[in-house]
Design a protein around this motif. Sequence first.
Motif, PDB file in Angstrom:
ATOM      1  N   GLN A  34       0.946  -1.230  -0.011  1.00  0.00           N
ATOM      2  CA  GLN A  34      -0.163  -0.156  -0.060  1.00  0.00           C
ATOM      3  C   GLN A  34       0.956   1.261   0.092  1.00  0.00           C
ATOM      4  OE1 GLN A  34      -3.430   0.659   0.524  1.00  0.00           O
ATOM      5  NE2 GLN A  34      -4.170  -1.325   0.235  1.00  0.00           N
ATOM      6  N   ASP A  35       1.907   1.339   0.505  1.00  0.00           N
ATOM      7  CA  ASP A  35       2.628   2.471   0.922  1.00  0.00           C
ATOM      8  C   ASP A  35       3.465   2.981  -0.283  1.00  0.00           C
ATOM      9  OD1 ASP A  35       1.521   2.331   3.110  1.00  0.00           O
ATOM     10  OD2 ASP A  35       3.393   2.068   4.443  1.00  0.00           O
ATOM     11  N   ILE A  36       2.887   3.329  -1.458  1.00  0.00           N
ATOM     12  CA  ILE A  36       3.685   3.855  -2.604  1.00  0.00           C
ATOM     13  C   ILE A  36       4.701   4.816  -2.605  1.00  0.00           C
ATOM     14  CG2 ILE A  36       3.310   4.371  -5.025  1.00  0.00           C
ATOM     15  CD1 ILE A  36       0.703   2.485  -4.939  1.00  0.00           C
ATOM     16  N   GLN A  37       5.556   4.739  -2.775  1.00  0.00           N
ATOM     17  CA  GLN A  37       6.466   5.950  -2.657  1.00  0.00           C
ATOM     18  C   GLN A  37       6.765   6.709  -3.985  1.00  0.00           C
ATOM     19  OE1 GLN A  37       8.222   7.053   0.256  1.00  0.00           O
ATOM     20  NE2 GLN A  37       9.174   8.662  -0.993  1.00  0.00           N
ATOM     21  N   VAL A  38       6.690   5.815  -5.140  1.00  0.00           N
ATOM     22  CA  VAL A  38       6.950   6.632  -6.323  1.00  0.00           C
ATOM     23  C   VAL A  38       5.804   6.434  -7.239  1.00  0.00           C
ATOM     24  CG1 VAL A  38       8.330   7.176  -8.459  1.00  0.00           C
ATOM     25  CG2 VAL A  38       9.484   6.815  -6.035  1.00  0.00           C
ATOM     26  N   LEU A  39       5.155   7.122  -7.840  1.00  0.00           N
ATOM     27  CA  LEU A  39       4.065   6.761  -8.952  1.00  0.00           C
ATOM     28  C   LEU A  39       4.910   7.304 -10.121  1.00  0.00           C
ATOM     29  CD1 LEU A  39       1.587   6.054 -10.383  1.00  0.00           C
ATOM     30  CD2 LEU A  39       0.483   8.214  -9.401  1.00  0.00           C
ATOM     31  N   VAL A  40       4.986   6.513 -11.296  1.00  0.00           N
ATOM     32  CA  VAL A  40       5.269   7.003 -12.487  1.00  0.00           C
ATOM     33  C   VAL A  40       4.334   6.698 -13.545  1.00  0.00           C
ATOM     34  CG1 VAL A  40       7.102   6.857 -14.702  1.00  0.00           C
ATOM     35  CG2 VAL A  40       7.761   6.271 -12.126  1.00  0.00           C
ATOM     36  N   ASN A  41       3.511   8.045 -13.959  1.00  0.00           N
ATOM     37  CA  ASN A  41       2.482   8.123 -14.779  1.00  0.00           C
ATOM     38  C   ASN A  41       3.021   8.099 -15.981  1.00  0.00           C
ATOM     39  OD1 ASN A  41      -0.067   7.972 -13.153  1.00  0.00           O
ATOM     40  ND2 ASN A  41       0.569  10.266 -12.531  1.00  0.00           N
ATOM     41  N   ASN A  42       3.178   7.056 -16.734  1.00  0.00           N
ATOM     42  CA  ASN A  42       3.753   6.882 -17.976  1.00  0.00           C
ATOM     43  C   ASN A  42       2.744   6.302 -19.185  1.00  0.00           C
ATOM     44  OD1 ASN A  42       6.088   6.037 -19.904  1.00  0.00           O
ATOM     45  ND2 ASN A  42       5.152   4.174 -19.495  1.00  0.00           N
ATOM     46  N   ALA A  43       1.859   5.692 -18.841  1.00  0.00           N
ATOM     47  CA  ALA A  43       0.888   4.910 -19.855  1.00  0.00           C
ATOM     48  C   ALA A  43       0.364   6.160 -20.794  1.00  0.00           C
ATOM     49  CB  ALA A  43      -0.186   4.270 -19.227  1.00  0.00           C
ATOM     50  N   GLY A  44       0.654   6.095 -21.844  1.00  0.00           N
ATOM     51  CA  GLY A  44       0.214   7.268 -22.854  1.00  0.00           C
ATOM     52  C   GLY A  44       0.548   6.911 -24.341  1.00  0.00           C
ATOM     53  N   LYS A  45      -0.118   7.809 -25.273  1.00  0.00           N
ATOM     54  CA  LYS A  45       0.146   7.425 -26.711  1.00  0.00           C
ATOM     55  C   LYS A  45      -0.248   8.607 -27.542  1.00  0.00           C
ATOM     56  CE  LYS A  45      -2.583   4.383 -26.104  1.00  0.00           C
ATOM     57  NZ  LYS A  45      -3.530   3.121 -26.186  1.00  0.00           N
ATOM     58  N   ALA A  46       0.225   8.480 -28.746  1.00  0.00           N
ATOM     59  CA  ALA A  46      -0.057   9.327 -29.937  1.00  0.00           C
ATOM     60  C   ALA A  46      -0.991   8.314 -30.694  1.00  0.00           C
ATOM     61  CB  ALA A  46       0.849   9.826 -30.517  1.00  0.00           C
ATOM     62  N   LEU A  47      -2.071   8.983 -31.210  1.00  0.00           N
ATOM     63  CA  LEU A  47      -2.834   8.124 -32.401  1.00  0.00           C
ATOM     64  C   LEU A  47      -3.080   8.922 -33.455  1.00  0.00           C
ATOM     65  CD1 LEU A  47      -5.497   5.940 -30.191  1.00  0.00           C
ATOM     66  CD2 LEU A  47      -3.393   5.074 -31.360  1.00  0.00           C
ATOM     67  N   GLY A  48      -2.472   8.405 -34.402  1.00  0.00           N
ATOM     68  CA  GLY A  48      -2.678   9.297 -35.950  1.00  0.00           C
ATOM     69  C   GLY A  48      -2.097  10.586 -35.820  1.00  0.00           C
ATOM     70  N   MET A  49      -1.948  11.037 -37.087  1.00  0.00           N
ATOM     71  CA  MET A  49      -1.469  12.316 -37.440  1.00  0.00           C
ATOM     72  C   MET A  49      -2.293  12.746 -38.431  1.00  0.00           C
ATOM     73  SD  MET A  49       2.694  12.456 -37.407  1.00  0.00           S
ATOM     74  CE  MET A  49       2.939  14.306 -37.017  1.00  0.00           C
ATOM     75  N   SER A  50      -3.029  13.928 -38.083  1.00  0.00           N
ATOM     76  CA  SER A  50      -4.166  14.373 -39.181  1.00  0.00           C
ATOM     77  C   SER A  50      -4.415  15.863 -38.895  1.00  0.00           C
ATOM     78  CB  SER A  50      -5.446  13.575 -39.336  1.00  0.00           C
ATOM     79  OG  SER A  50      -5.354  12.068 -39.103  1.00  0.00           O
ATOM     80  N   LYS A  51      -4.729  16.462 -39.870  1.00  0.00           N
ATOM     81  CA  LYS A  51      -5.125  17.775 -39.742  1.00  0.00           C
ATOM     82  C   LYS A  51      -6.276  17.759 -38.763  1.00  0.00           C
ATOM     83  CE  LYS A  51      -3.330  19.861 -43.746  1.00  0.00           C
ATOM     84  NZ  LYS A  51      -2.269  20.858 -43.319  1.00  0.00           N
ATOM     85  N   ILE A  52      -6.678  18.830 -37.975  1.00  0.00           N
ATOM     86  CA  ILE A  52      -7.490  19.043 -36.919  1.00  0.00           C
ATOM     87  C   ILE A  52      -8.869  18.502 -37.593  1.00  0.00           C
ATOM     88  CG2 ILE A  52      -8.062  21.410 -37.240  1.00  0.00           C
ATOM     89  CD1 ILE A  52      -7.799  19.437 -33.971  1.00  0.00           C
ATOM     90  N   GLN A  53      -9.225  18.961 -39.041  1.00  0.00           N
ATOM     91  CA  GLN A  53     -10.637  19.230 -39.576  1.00  0.00           C
ATOM     92  C   GLN A  53     -10.692  17.534 -40.202  1.00  0.00           C
ATOM     93  OE1 GLN A  53      -7.644  20.747 -40.591  1.00  0.00           O
ATOM     94  NE2 GLN A  53      -7.730  21.009 -43.086  1.00  0.00           N
ATOM     95  N   GLU A  54      -9.650  16.737 -40.212  1.00  0.00           N
ATOM     96  CA  GLU A  54      -9.836  15.335 -40.863  1.00  0.00           C
ATOM     97  C   GLU A  54      -9.415  14.275 -39.537  1.00  0.00           C
ATOM     98  OE1 GLU A  54      -6.657  15.684 -43.757  1.00  0.00           O
ATOM     99  OE2 GLU A  54      -7.917  17.086 -45.055  1.00  0.00           O
ATOM    100  N   GLY A  55      -9.222  14.650 -38.279  1.00  0.00           N
ATOM    101  CA  GLY A  55      -9.033  13.814 -37.348  1.00  0.00           C
ATOM    102  C   GLY A  55     -10.116  12.779 -37.218  1.00  0.00           C
ATOM    103  N   SER A  56      -9.484  11.658 -36.396  1.00  0.00           N
ATOM    104  CA  SER A  56     -10.514  10.688 -36.023  1.00  0.00           C
ATOM    105  C   SER A  56     -11.229  10.920 -34.687  1.00  0.00           C
ATOM    106  CB  SER A  56      -9.807   9.292 -36.181  1.00  0.00           C
ATOM    107  OG  SER A  56     -10.288   8.367 -35.373  1.00  0.00           O
ATOM    108  N   LEU A  57     -12.234  10.901 -34.457  1.00  0.00           N
ATOM    109  CA  LEU A  57     -12.724  11.182 -33.180  1.00  0.00           C
ATOM    110  C   LEU A  57     -12.376  10.079 -32.137  1.00  0.00           C
ATOM    111  CD1 LEU A  57     -16.419  12.350 -33.662  1.00  0.00           C
ATOM    112  CD2 LEU A  57     -14.431  13.756 -32.827  1.00  0.00           C
TER     113      LEU A  57
END
Length: 256
Positions: free
Chosen positions: A82-105
Amino acid sequence: MNLKGKIVLITGASAGIGEACAYKFAELGANLILFARREEKLAKIAENIKSKYGVEVLTRTIDVRNNSSVEQVIAELPNIWQDIQVLVNNAGKALGMSKIQEGSLEDWEEMIDTNIKGLLYTSRAVLPGMVSRRTGHVINIGSLAGHEVYPSGNVYCGSKSFVRAVSKGMIIDLNGTGVRVTNVDPGLVETEFSIVRFHGDAEKAKNVYVGYTPLTGDDVADAVIYAATRPAHVQVQEIFITSTDQATATIVNKKM
Ligand code: NAP
């Protein structure tokens, strides 16, 4: 700060930067709680780490987008975990590379749910314990994308700007509690990141790293470990780290 025997929770520990952090914290004698969705990958990493470093490793197959499972898994950790000393918030991602007007919701929602909400859910579940123990360290993995917006990076860059802003918010709100916060912002790192971004297109992903020397997961993990091992009175608020070949999001010394 001596981390021997301390508990370190890493989200997104089945690959890339999170996996590299797991090995480096274990090398310092920390016991690990590893979160990710791919059970087999986590199990293999846990086995390797246990046999190499002799530390304890607990794995939890979990999707950080799901707040009720995050809350439940953390609330139901065995007492000695229970006694967590360090939390590394690492989970994450980029998905796609599109112009804003064409992006996937769908892509936008997954990025926002993982990079923003997942980080918040995990932090909300872990922080009260750190505050009541008057010790702890939250290390958020942001990005160069939190410093500058690049073409077609719109929502990913927005999510990492959020991470940078909320890291500052944590630093302010946790002031006086003994809990410290670090935001680590890497530039280009060769991991599974681009394979995920380009929805499994391995060739497109490989091209991101051709013609120069990108960072490795280990390079970023070194920065995380630096922050985590400072004496308790030292708070490294931010680390911004790029490959020597990278000047900005769009200026990369590619020899090709
Ligand atoms: P990676 O190799 O793709 O690793 C991402 C990790 O996150 C994996 O372990 C993945 O595991 C986990 N993950 C993804 N979605 C999840 C979810 N919903 N719930 C739980 N875990 C989840 O990418 P990486 O480069 O190491 O990325 C780590 C962090 O660094 C991310 O926040 C990324 O934005 C940031 N970053 C990366 C770069 C880069 O160039 N690589 C640059 C700057 C910042 P499962 O698939 O098993 O769940």
